[in-house]
Design a protein around this motif. Sequence first.
Motif, mmCIF file in Angstrom:
data_model
loop_
_atom_site.group_PDB
_atom_site.id
_atom_site.type_symbol
_atom_site.label_atom_id
_atom_site.label_comp_id
_atom_site.label_asym_id
_atom_site.label_seq_id
_atom_site.Cartn_x
_atom_site.Cartn_y
_atom_site.Cartn_z
ATOM 1 N N SER A 1 1.509 -9.756 -9.783
ATOM 2 C CA SER A 1 1.847 -10.377 -8.501
ATOM 3 C C SER A 1 3.169 -9.847 -7.959
ATOM 4 C CB SER A 1 1.905 -11.902 -8.638
ATOM 5 O OG SER A 1 2.879 -12.291 -9.579
ATOM 6 N N ALA A 2 4.152 -9.642 -8.841
ATOM 7 C CA ALA A 2 5.450 -9.146 -8.384
ATOM 8 C C ALA A 2 5.361 -7.693 -7.934
ATOM 9 C CB ALA A 2 6.489 -9.294 -9.495
ATOM 10 N N ILE A 3 4.715 -6.862 -8.743
ATOM 11 C CA ILE A 3 4.640 -5.432 -8.415
ATOM 12 C C ILE A 3 3.792 -5.214 -7.168
ATOM 13 C CG2 ILE A 3 3.889 -3.149 -9.193
ATOM 14 C CD1 ILE A 3 6.370 -4.193 -10.608
ATOM 15 N N LEU A 4 2.639 -5.880 -7.081
ATOM 16 C CA LEU A 4 1.805 -5.721 -5.896
ATOM 17 C C LEU A 4 2.500 -6.283 -4.660
ATOM 18 C CD1 LEU A 4 -1.716 -6.564 -7.367
ATOM 19 C CD2 LEU A 4 -0.776 -4.313 -6.840
ATOM 20 N N GLY A 5 3.304 -7.328 -4.845
ATOM 21 C CA GLY A 5 4.093 -7.852 -3.729
ATOM 22 C C GLY A 5 5.117 -6.846 -3.243
ATOM 23 N N GLN A 6 5.740 -6.137 -4.180
ATOM 24 C CA GLN A 6 6.715 -5.111 -3.798
ATOM 25 C C GLN A 6 6.021 -3.949 -3.078
ATOM 26 O OE1 GLN A 6 8.465 -4.245 -7.589
ATOM 27 N NE2 GLN A 6 9.496 -6.224 -7.726
ATOM 28 N N LEU A 7 4.825 -3.591 -3.548
ATOM 29 C CA LEU A 7 4.071 -2.528 -2.876
ATOM 30 C C LEU A 7 3.658 -2.958 -1.474
ATOM 31 C CD1 LEU A 7 1.864 -1.301 -5.869
ATOM 32 C CD2 LEU A 7 3.724 -0.050 -4.776
ATOM 33 N N GLN A 8 3.314 -4.217 -1.318
ATOM 34 C CA GLN A 8 2.978 -4.728 0.007
ATOM 35 C C GLN A 8 4.194 -4.652 0.929
ATOM 36 O OE1 GLN A 8 0.146 -5.548 1.358
ATOM 37 N NE2 GLN A 8 0.956 -6.338 3.300
ATOM 38 N N SER A 9 5.361 -4.954 0.405
ATOM 39 C CA SER A 9 6.587 -4.857 1.217
ATOM 40 C C SER A 9 6.833 -3.420 1.649
ATOM 41 C CB SER A 9 7.789 -5.380 0.420
ATOM 42 O OG SER A 9 7.656 -6.759 0.151
ATOM 43 N N THR A 10 6.611 -2.481 0.725
ATOM 44 C CA THR A 10 6.726 -1.061 1.064
ATOM 45 C C THR A 10 5.774 -0.698 2.190
ATOM 46 O OG1 THR A 10 7.401 -0.416 -1.170
ATOM 47 C CG2 THR A 10 6.402 1.298 0.199
ATOM 48 N N ALA A 11 4.527 -1.182 2.085
ATOM 49 C CA ALA A 11 3.523 -0.872 3.099
ATOM 50 C C ALA A 11 3.895 -1.472 4.454
ATOM 51 C CB ALA A 11 2.158 -1.404 2.651
ATOM 52 N N THR A 12 4.364 -2.709 4.442
ATOM 53 C CA THR A 12 4.746 -3.370 5.699
ATOM 54 C C THR A 12 5.896 -2.642 6.369
ATOM 55 O OG1 THR A 12 4.033 -5.504 4.816
ATOM 56 C CG2 THR A 12 5.508 -5.543 6.710
ATOM 57 N N TYR B 1 -6.874 -1.619 -0.721
ATOM 58 C CA TYR B 1 -5.535 -1.449 -0.144
ATOM 59 C C TYR B 1 -5.404 -2.176 1.191
ATOM 60 C CZ TYR B 1 -4.382 2.198 -3.557
ATOM 61 O OH TYR B 1 -4.114 2.887 -4.719
ATOM 62 N N THR B 2 -6.495 -2.236 1.942
ATOM 63 C CA THR B 2 -6.462 -2.869 3.265
ATOM 64 C C THR B 2 -7.579 -3.895 3.361
ATOM 65 O OG1 THR B 2 -7.883 -1.145 4.203
ATOM 66 C CG2 THR B 2 -5.502 -0.820 4.374
ATOM 67 N N ASP B 3 -7.461 -4.781 4.343
ATOM 68 C CA ASP B 3 -8.506 -5.776 4.561
ATOM 69 C C ASP B 3 -9.554 -5.233 5.521
ATOM 70 O OD1 ASP B 3 -7.442 -5.984 7.130
ATOM 71 O OD2 ASP B 3 -6.321 -7.819 6.689
ATOM 72 N N THR B 4 -10.452 -6.103 5.957
ATOM 73 C CA THR B 4 -11.578 -5.650 6.766
ATOM 74 C C THR B 4 -11.176 -5.156 8.147
ATOM 75 O OG1 THR B 4 -11.948 -7.949 7.464
ATOM 76 C CG2 THR B 4 -13.247 -7.137 5.605
ATOM 77 N N VAL B 5 -9.976 -5.489 8.604
ATOM 78 C CA VAL B 5 -9.521 -5.003 9.908
ATOM 79 C C VAL B 5 -8.475 -3.895 9.770
ATOM 80 C CG1 VAL B 5 -10.063 -7.137 11.107
ATOM 81 C CG2 VAL B 5 -7.794 -6.860 10.095
ATOM 82 N N GLY B 6 -8.297 -3.394 8.536
ATOM 83 C CA GLY B 6 -7.411 -2.251 8.333
ATOM 84 C C GLY B 6 -5.955 -2.591 8.111
ATOM 85 N N THR B 7 -5.628 -3.882 7.908
ATOM 86 C CA THR B 7 -4.244 -4.281 7.630
ATOM 87 C C THR B 7 -4.001 -4.247 6.131
ATOM 88 O OG1 THR B 7 -4.261 -5.747 9.554
ATOM 89 C CG2 THR B 7 -2.548 -6.136 7.902
ATOM 90 N N TYR B 8 -2.843 -3.737 5.717
ATOM 91 C CA TYR B 8 -2.533 -3.704 4.289
ATOM 92 C C TYR B 8 -2.606 -5.105 3.690
ATOM 93 C CZ TYR B 8 -0.870 1.155 4.321
ATOM 94 O OH TYR B 8 -0.777 2.527 4.405
ATOM 95 N N GLY B 9 -3.266 -5.202 2.542
ATOM 96 C CA GLY B 9 -3.344 -6.461 1.805
ATOM 97 C C GLY B 9 -3.236 -6.204 0.317
ATOM 98 N N ILE B 10 -2.228 -5.420 -0.062
ATOM 99 C CA ILE B 10 -2.122 -4.954 -1.446
ATOM 100 C C ILE B 10 -1.903 -6.104 -2.421
ATOM 101 C CG2 ILE B 10 -0.807 -3.449 -3.007
ATOM 102 C CD1 ILE B 10 -0.207 -1.679 -0.575
#
Length: 416
Positions: free
Chosen positions: A397-408, A206-215
């Motif tokens: 890619s589309a669904i995970l992109g939408q989830l990333q937008s939600t997270a941001t 769900y997050t990268d090595t520094v804790g930023t969302y990278g869904i």
Amino acid sequence: MIAVVSALGMTAALGGCGLGGDTDDVTLRLAAADYGDSAANSSKKYWAKLVEEYEADHPDVNVEVSVYSWNDVDAKVKEMIEAGKAPDMAQIGAYADYAADDLLYTADDLLSIPVQAGFSSALASAGQVNGVQYGLPFAASTRLLFYNKTLFEEADLTPPTTWAELAADAAALKAEGVKYPYALPLGSEEAQAETMQWLLSGGGGYTDTVGTYGIDSTENVETFTWLRDELVGEDLTGPVAPGKLNRADAFAAFARGEVGMLNGHPSLMKMAEKKGVKFGMVPMPGVNGESKATMGVADWMLAFKQNGHKEQVGDFLDFVYSEENVLAFSREYDLLPVTHAASEVMSGASEDQDLKPFLDELPLAEFYPVGKTSWAAVSAEVKKRIGSTVEPGGSPSAILGQLQSTATTAESSAAG
């Protein structure tokens, strides 16, 4: 949440004489979750024994524990907070919102140095917000790949260590008529867990090595593309669409002998044993070999500042986290201890060997980003949407992109 959700929905007051004691007495109130699946093993009994022992040595402190089902406990605590009647302590599933509102004591405020230093480092880190620990780990669990030994023997299979081997085993099980060659529960109950396990096995998360969302990372998109094409698309996940299959139903099917493989936590062992299912457990396969990380889940103890009982709360929690009490709780509910001392005992004790494979995974475990106040919104959206990534024609890619937008968006709101 880790543990079987209690169907009891009970509330029980334990210990102490409450406000009826001497005027100098302090009454501590704890709201706790029920890890039992029947009246016989309700957490009410665990807390009753612990409180009785503590009060015997602390006559000026009364401890009242209210035990709620996992269906209710988080909402009950939220109601108490909103009514201005915070408990002194709450043993629940999340802490970040309360920490963000400056309602909680820190671990430094409360615990003796030996107790604070005794937590598993991975769990202590998971309880932190900006490097400060607010969530005290109370119970932990990891995941392993369970497989039905009988079905594997009949198909002349060995447990998989890679995704390709998992798919091949699933295909062989399907050819033998197994109903769910691999059970993939991406339904609304606990989709965020199955999702995280697969993301980690694919080298993402769900997050990268520094804790930023990278869904929507490349690794995550590749993981769900593989699931869509190589498992679901090949009809290797059973008659129920993954987006409609809940974890509890998948576990029940495994206990009926209908599932070849699935990700499970320790409670599945007892379910399978009760039904006479012979099973094995191995680390989750990865793309090219055993996954380098597994999913861990933790529940948390929080201490609220409103009532000002810092000294008494700290002393009580030092007792709660004694080796004896941590071991008693872990053994009663087949959960992993959260302290080094208890973990060492369980690793070497013959009575705990069934939990050792899960315990061995704990140092490799990664946890939900529970230190983020945005996580609740992200998790809810994952539960709603992730199943559609593996449907025919689904777009990871589309669904995970939408989830990333939600997270941001959720992160921006939390920061604001």
